[in-house]
Design a protein around this motif. Structure first.
Motif, PDB file in Angstrom:
ATOM      1  N   ALA B 108       0.815  -1.208   0.000  1.00  0.00           N
ATOM      2  CA  ALA B 108       0.000   0.000   0.000  1.00  0.00           C
ATOM      3  C   ALA B 108       0.845   1.254   0.000  1.00  0.00           C
ATOM      4  N   ARG B 109       1.760   1.337   0.927  1.00  0.00           N
ATOM      5  CA  ARG B 109       2.589   2.540   1.000  1.00  0.00           C
ATOM      6  C   ARG B 109       3.933   2.229   1.619  1.00  0.00           C
ATOM      7  N   VAL B 110       4.850   3.162   1.404  1.00  0.00           N
ATOM      8  CA  VAL B 110       6.206   3.042   1.943  1.00  0.00           C
ATOM      9  C   VAL B 110       6.401   4.118   2.985  1.00  0.00           C
ATOM     10  N   ILE B 111       6.998   3.750   4.087  1.00  0.00           N
ATOM     11  CA  ILE B 111       7.334   4.733   5.115  1.00  0.00           C
ATOM     12  C   ILE B 111       8.842   4.738   5.234  1.00  0.00           C
ATOM     13  N   VAL B 112       9.442   5.890   5.020  1.00  0.00           N
ATOM     14  CA  VAL B 112      10.900   6.008   5.095  1.00  0.00           C
ATOM     15  C   VAL B 112      11.268   6.683   6.404  1.00  0.00           C
ATOM     16  N   VAL B 195       7.622  10.161   4.565  1.00  0.00           N
ATOM     17  CA  VAL B 195       8.971  10.261   5.117  1.00  0.00           C
ATOM     18  C   VAL B 195       8.830  10.811   6.516  1.00  0.00           C
ATOM     19  N   LEU B 196       9.424  10.128   7.485  1.00  0.00           N
ATOM     20  CA  LEU B 196       9.437  10.622   8.863  1.00  0.00           C
ATOM     21  C   LEU B 196      10.886  10.842   9.228  1.00  0.00           C
ATOM     22  N   LEU B 197      11.241  12.066   9.640  1.00  0.00           N
ATOM     23  CA  LEU B 197      12.637  12.279   9.968  1.00  0.00           C
ATOM     24  C   LEU B 197      12.795  13.146  11.216  1.00  0.00           C
ATOM     25  N   LYS B 198      14.045  13.102  11.731  1.00  0.00           N
ATOM     26  CA  LYS B 198      14.369  13.915  12.907  1.00  0.00           C
ATOM     27  C   LYS B 198      15.647  14.678  12.591  1.00  0.00           C
ATOM     28  N   PHE B 199      15.755  15.881  13.063  1.00  0.00           N
ATOM     29  CA  PHE B 199      16.996  16.653  12.950  1.00  0.00           C
ATOM     30  C   PHE B 199      17.941  16.146  14.021  1.00  0.00           C
ATOM     31  N   VAL B 200      19.117  15.652  13.593  1.00  0.00           N
ATOM     32  CA  VAL B 200      20.065  15.083  14.564  1.00  0.00           C
ATOM     33  C   VAL B 200      21.487  15.510  14.256  1.00  0.00           C
ATOM     34  N   TYR B 215       7.623   8.791  17.484  1.00  0.00           N
ATOM     35  CA  TYR B 215       6.956   9.674  16.507  1.00  0.00           C
ATOM     36  C   TYR B 215       6.122   8.826  15.540  1.00  0.00           C
ATOM     37  N   LEU B 216       6.749   7.756  15.016  1.00  0.00           N
ATOM     38  CA  LEU B 216       6.049   6.834  14.111  1.00  0.00           C
ATOM     39  C   LEU B 216       4.858   6.206  14.823  1.00  0.00           C
ATOM     40  N   ASN B 217       5.069   5.884  16.095  1.00  0.00           N
ATOM     41  CA  ASN B 217       4.040   5.197  16.867  1.00  0.00           C
ATOM     42  C   ASN B 217       2.806   6.062  17.113  1.00  0.00           C
ATOM     43  N   GLU B 218       3.018   7.384  17.143  1.00  0.00           N
ATOM     44  CA  GLU B 218       1.870   8.294  17.302  1.00  0.00           C
ATOM     45  C   GLU B 218       0.868   8.046  16.178  1.00  0.00           C
ATOM     46  N   TRP B 219       1.391   7.751  15.005  1.00  0.00           N
ATOM     47  CA  TRP B 219       0.552   7.560  13.828  1.00  0.00           C
ATOM     48  C   TRP B 219       0.077   6.114  13.750  1.00  0.00           C
ATOM     49  N   LEU B 220       1.016   5.164  13.750  1.00  0.00           N
ATOM     50  CA  LEU B 220       0.641   3.780  13.471  1.00  0.00           C
ATOM     51  C   LEU B 220       0.212   2.980  14.693  1.00  0.00           C
ATOM     52  N   GLN B 221       0.473   3.522  15.876  1.00  0.00           N
ATOM     53  CA  GLN B 221       0.089   2.819  17.101  1.00  0.00           C
ATOM     54  C   GLN B 221       0.597   1.376  17.102  1.00  0.00           C
TER      55      GLN B 221
END
Lengths: 278, 256
Positions: B108-112, B195-200, B215-221
């Motif tokens: 369905a979709r790709v999460i990077v 795309v989910l990213l963090k400034f590091v 952060y990802l878990n907020e969305w996908l639980q």
């Protein structure tokens, strides 16, 4: 960016490898001349398989040409054997000491392939040069081909410096040299030493060969000798001896004590006059 | 690889601090995902080692290579873990191969999962959350609405050429490895990608990885929602056994 102890700000190397923007710009800015230089460099870095006696190239991959039941690959100066030569893989990269790649002599050969006179399906590859990242897959293709036989067994021998070994103790206290092994899922025999514990990993040609074998379901085992010397050394070579008693290699060496004599002979012929400047 | 139409595929970008890859390790380890295959390619530097997610002597001896695919059928998740860097000039071919696989697998979709240099932030970014997201235009409306409801910050456009004042604005992800290429290619190939990213910054990036998975878990639980206690966060993600000795072996006692 990172700040040093002296207060300067310097560009810290990125663990992710090449800076993506540099590479993108390289692609955008590449002129026809740049492209030509890059292609010429790629041609110079090509891995070529040939027969040294006749100086002719092999038309197909090595193991498509010769049936093989056992393939032993010795990578690095410390893992050697004495066999009959069938061909070699010639290559050039920035780590090569000699610039003369057209005239090979026995000391200039890069990856040399031998087979046992008494059992020609047993192959040995002695690879004493560094095969660079961009050449490793080419090497695999030239040697194994695109459809590898599954009825062969691969043994890879290589060395690493003991400081590469990660352990909770200090590496200075480890009793080197010592052996560790990694094997593919289809290698059912047991190793003659402990398996390599995480978080230790292997890179370079041994990793490329083992990955290939894992994916293609070929039984393969890598024996890794952690040592504190990197030149040919009898103690390190002796560390490999337990391998000769394993099920896969047992039949190949008839007389274990005699093998020590052979190893000692090899040591003398390979000794280089050294001084503090080499 | 059989994936149902609702299966998302996670993959990390090899980016600054290797945060995407560390986050992927946490997901695979915590969810106990099973290895279902390899992404065998000549684009990545070869490496091998024993099972990085081993929990017992028994499961510690399975060989792992540089690019492997894991799945959790019960949650319809597929994960691709990359463990080494790209061989020179091979990052673009890799993107093409990856996206072609994604398209043909029917997912369905790709999460990077990725990261970007924190020192490249502008003033506004310095003052806000370090997390950003991007969605390709073909992403399902329901996903877009869900993300909006989370009040997440979308990755801002910045000057394409920072030194030039009248340069155009575009999406830039400095230090993001192939993230930008993947995003651009997915836009043009109409692939649903987030795309989910963090400034590091480079350093001990374990806390960054933990932040990114939360952060990802907020969305996908993937895991139950976090309570208000931030100390709970670290303990509910299973640290893989391969994360031992990240900063080298033990020290010789004679040093002291």
């Amino acid at each position: 960016m990172a700040a040093t102890f002296f207060g300067e700000v310097v560009k810290a190397p990125c663990r992710a490898g090449t800076e993506d923007e540099e590479e993108e710009e390289e692609g955008r800015r590449e002129t026809p001349e740049d492209r030509e230089v890059r292609l010429q460099l790629a041609r110079k870095r090509e891995v070529r398989l040939l027969r040294r006696q006749t100086k002719t190239s092999l038309e197909v991959s090595l193991l498509e040409k010769y049936p093989c039941s056992k393939f032993i690959i010795a990578i690095g100066n410390n893992a050697v054997g004495v066999w009959e030569e069938v061909g070699c893989a010639k290559l050039w990269n920035e780590w090569c000491r000699t610039t003369d790649t057209t005239h090979l002599s026995s000391t200039e050969a890069f990856c040399v392939f031998y087979h046992l006179k008494s059992n020609p399906s047993v192959f040995l590859c002695q690879c004493s040069c560094y095969v660079a990242e961009d050449q490793q897959y080419q090497w695999l293709e030239k040697v194994f081909g695109s459809c590898p036989r599954k009825n062969m067994q691969i043994t890879i021998l290589t060395c690493r410096h003991v400081t590469d070994y990660k352990t909770s103790e200090s590496t200075g206290s480890l009793p080197s040299p010592f052996l560790r092994a990694l094997k593919t899922q289809n290698f059912k025999d047991s190793a003659c030493c402990p398996l390599l514990e995480q978080p230790n990993i292997v890179h370079d040609l041994p990793a490329a060969v083992l990955s290939y074998c894992q994916v293609w379901k070929i039984p393969a085992i890598l024996y890794l000798c952690y040592t504190d010397v990197m030149k040919l050394d009898l103690i390190t070579v002796e560390a490999f001896k337990p391998i000769l008693s394993t099920r896969s290699l047992k039949g190949l060496v008839k007389n274990i004590p005699q093998s020590t004599e052979i190893l000692k002979k090899l040591m003398t012929t390979n000794e280089i006059q050294s001084n503090i400047y080499t | 690889l059989n994936t149902s139409l609702s299966t998302p595929i996670f993959r990390p970008a090899v980016s600054v601090g290797n945060v995407g890859q560390l986050a992927m390790d946490l997901i695979i380890s915590t969810l106990n995902m099973s290895k279902i295959g390899y992404f065998y390619t000549d684009c990545l530097v070869p490496m091998v080692g024993n099972n990085p997610y081993a929990t017992t002597e028994g499961n510690s001896t399975e060989l792992s290579i540089n690019a492997e695919v894991y799945s959790l059928p019960s949650r319809e998740l597929v994960a691709l873990q990359l463990r080494s860097i790209f061989i020179k000039y091979k990052s673009k071919p890799f993107c093409e191969k990856l996206l072609s696989w994604v398209k043909s697998s029917g997912c369905a979709r790709v999460i990077v999962l990725s990261s970007s240099h924190s020192y490249q932030r502008n003033d506004l970014q310095l003052r806000s959350t370090p997390f950003r997201y991007l969605l390709t235009p073909s992403t399902q409306k329901s996903v877009q609405n869900k993300i909006k409801s989370l009040n997440w910050e979308e990755m801002e456009k910045s000057r394409c050429i920072p030194e030039i004042d009248d340069s155009e604005f575009c999406i830039r992800i400095p230090g993001g490895g192939i993230t930008k290429t993947l995003y651009d290619e997915s836009c043009s190939k109409e692939i649903q990608m987030a795309v989910l990213l963090k400034f590091v910054s480079e350093g001990d990036n374990i806390p960054d990885a933990l932040g990114l998975v939360e952060y990802l878990n907020e969305w996908l639980q993937i895991l139950k929602p976090l309570s208000d206690d931030p100390t709970v966060s670290a303990s509910r993600w299973k640290i893989p056994s391969s994360w031992r000795l990240l900063f080298g072996s033990g020290l010789p006692p004679a040093l002291f």
